[in-house]
Enzyme design. Sequence first.
Site, mmCIF file in Angstrom:
data_model
loop_
_atom_site.group_PDB
_atom_site.id
_atom_site.type_symbol
_atom_site.label_atom_id
_atom_site.label_comp_id
_atom_site.label_asym_id
_atom_site.label_seq_id
_atom_site.Cartn_x
_atom_site.Cartn_y
_atom_site.Cartn_z
ATOM 1 N N LYS A 203 0.820 -1.218 0.000
ATOM 2 C CA LYS A 203 0.000 0.000 0.000
ATOM 3 C C LYS A 203 0.852 1.266 0.000
ATOM 4 O O LYS A 203 1.985 1.278 0.449
ATOM 5 C CB LYS A 203 -1.014 -0.056 1.141
ATOM 6 N N ARG A 239 -3.435 -10.125 4.592
ATOM 7 C CA ARG A 239 -3.803 -10.132 3.164
ATOM 8 C C ARG A 239 -2.602 -9.622 2.372
ATOM 9 O O ARG A 239 -2.176 -8.489 2.565
ATOM 10 C CB ARG A 239 -5.029 -9.233 2.976
HETATM 11 N N1 HH2 Z 1 -7.458 -3.961 0.423
HETATM 12 C C1 HH2 Z 1 -7.759 -3.952 -0.887
HETATM 13 C C2 HH2 Z 1 -8.851 -4.681 -1.375
HETATM 14 N N2 HH2 Z 1 -9.604 -5.449 -0.564
HETATM 15 N N3 HH2 Z 1 -10.038 -6.287 1.597
HETATM 16 C C3 HH2 Z 1 -9.751 -6.334 2.903
HETATM 17 N N4 HH2 Z 1 -10.485 -7.087 3.735
HETATM 18 N N5 HH2 Z 1 -8.713 -5.607 3.431
HETATM 19 C C4 HH2 Z 1 -7.922 -4.809 2.668
HETATM 20 O O1 HH2 Z 1 -7.011 -4.151 3.205
HETATM 21 C C5 HH2 Z 1 -8.200 -4.741 1.266
HETATM 22 C C6 HH2 Z 1 -9.295 -5.498 0.761
HETATM 23 C C7 HH2 Z 1 -6.914 -3.135 -1.822
HETATM 24 O O2 HH2 Z 1 -5.857 -3.896 -2.312
HETATM 25 P P1 HH2 Z 1 -5.865 -4.630 -3.723
HETATM 26 O O3 HH2 Z 1 -6.936 -5.672 -3.772
HETATM 27 O O4 HH2 Z 1 -4.498 -5.124 -4.016
HETATM 28 O O5 HH2 Z 1 -6.144 -3.472 -4.759
HETATM 29 P P2 HH2 Z 1 -7.392 -3.023 -5.603
HETATM 30 O O6 HH2 Z 1 -8.504 -2.708 -4.660
HETATM 31 O O7 HH2 Z 1 -6.881 -1.825 -6.360
HETATM 32 O O8 HH2 Z 1 -7.777 -4.161 -6.506
#
Ligand code: HH2
Length: 258
Positions: A203, A239
């Site tokens: 992040k 995660r």
């Molecule tokens: N962060 C993201 C997405 N989903 N779910 C939970 N429970 N906790 C988190 O911190 C979280 C999440 C964002 O990360 P990422 O999926 O890599 O990115 P994007 O939302 O751009 O697909």
Amino acid sequence: MGVVNVTPDSFSDGGVNFRTEDAIASARQMVADGAAIVDIGGESTRPGAAPVSLDEELGRVLPVLEAVAGELPASIDTAKAVVARRAVELGAELVNDVTALRADPQMAETVAESGAYLCLMHMQGEPRTMQASPTYEDVVSEVSAFLEERLDFAVNAGVAEERICLDPGIGFGKTVEHNFELIRRLGELTALGRPLVVGVSRKRSLGRILGDPGATTGPLSASIATAVAAYERGATILRAHDVREHVEALIAAKAVVG
Ligand code: HH2
């Protein structure tokens, strides 16, 4: 929890797993590398991301779930009840709703009926605007009160309490300082009595604390250091995008912390 974003625009791995075959291969590799579950998502939540239609989201995640959900432990990262229902029918075990059942009025009932596990995450505002001016009197007590309220809401809707985990939502309507304070004081959230999920992997706050004010991602080294710090303070599900490295780091941390 390994992250498989079947998206072209996710903040750190947009496009990497957008093709079904790539997403399936990544999910299998993550489990081989030690992930306890793979979190499959079809809509980016990064600040400024464009919303995705129901059909588009289904078209992204269902082929991946059809291939892996019976074979691997899978979670569906969605705020849409129809996506959650279809995913659980295909074998997904956990619904990861970053809106904590606030976006889709059918979501609570859908999860309750399905018997799936549920992750409730804190977010101030909504993805398009959440980083504009995040404000808290005390970020930890406000996140804690929010999660407690959403936990009550889910239980009242019929989701079994022992199936629910909670997530402070690192990067979701929070400044760099808010994010690090939440991890530093994560122990206070263990008082809610439910397992804690922390997603800090790659992040932007990690890049920013390293001195790049325009960073949109953070490096693996900082991701792992922060995940280990969260683990020491009571996180039970981390995660992460780089599963093998996180598993190795957490095994070593566990040998020290117990
Ligand atoms: N962060 C993201 C997405 N989903 N779910 C939970 N429970 N906790 C988190 O911190 C979280 C999440 C964002 O990360 P990422 O999926 O890599 O990115 P994007 O939302 O751009 O697909």
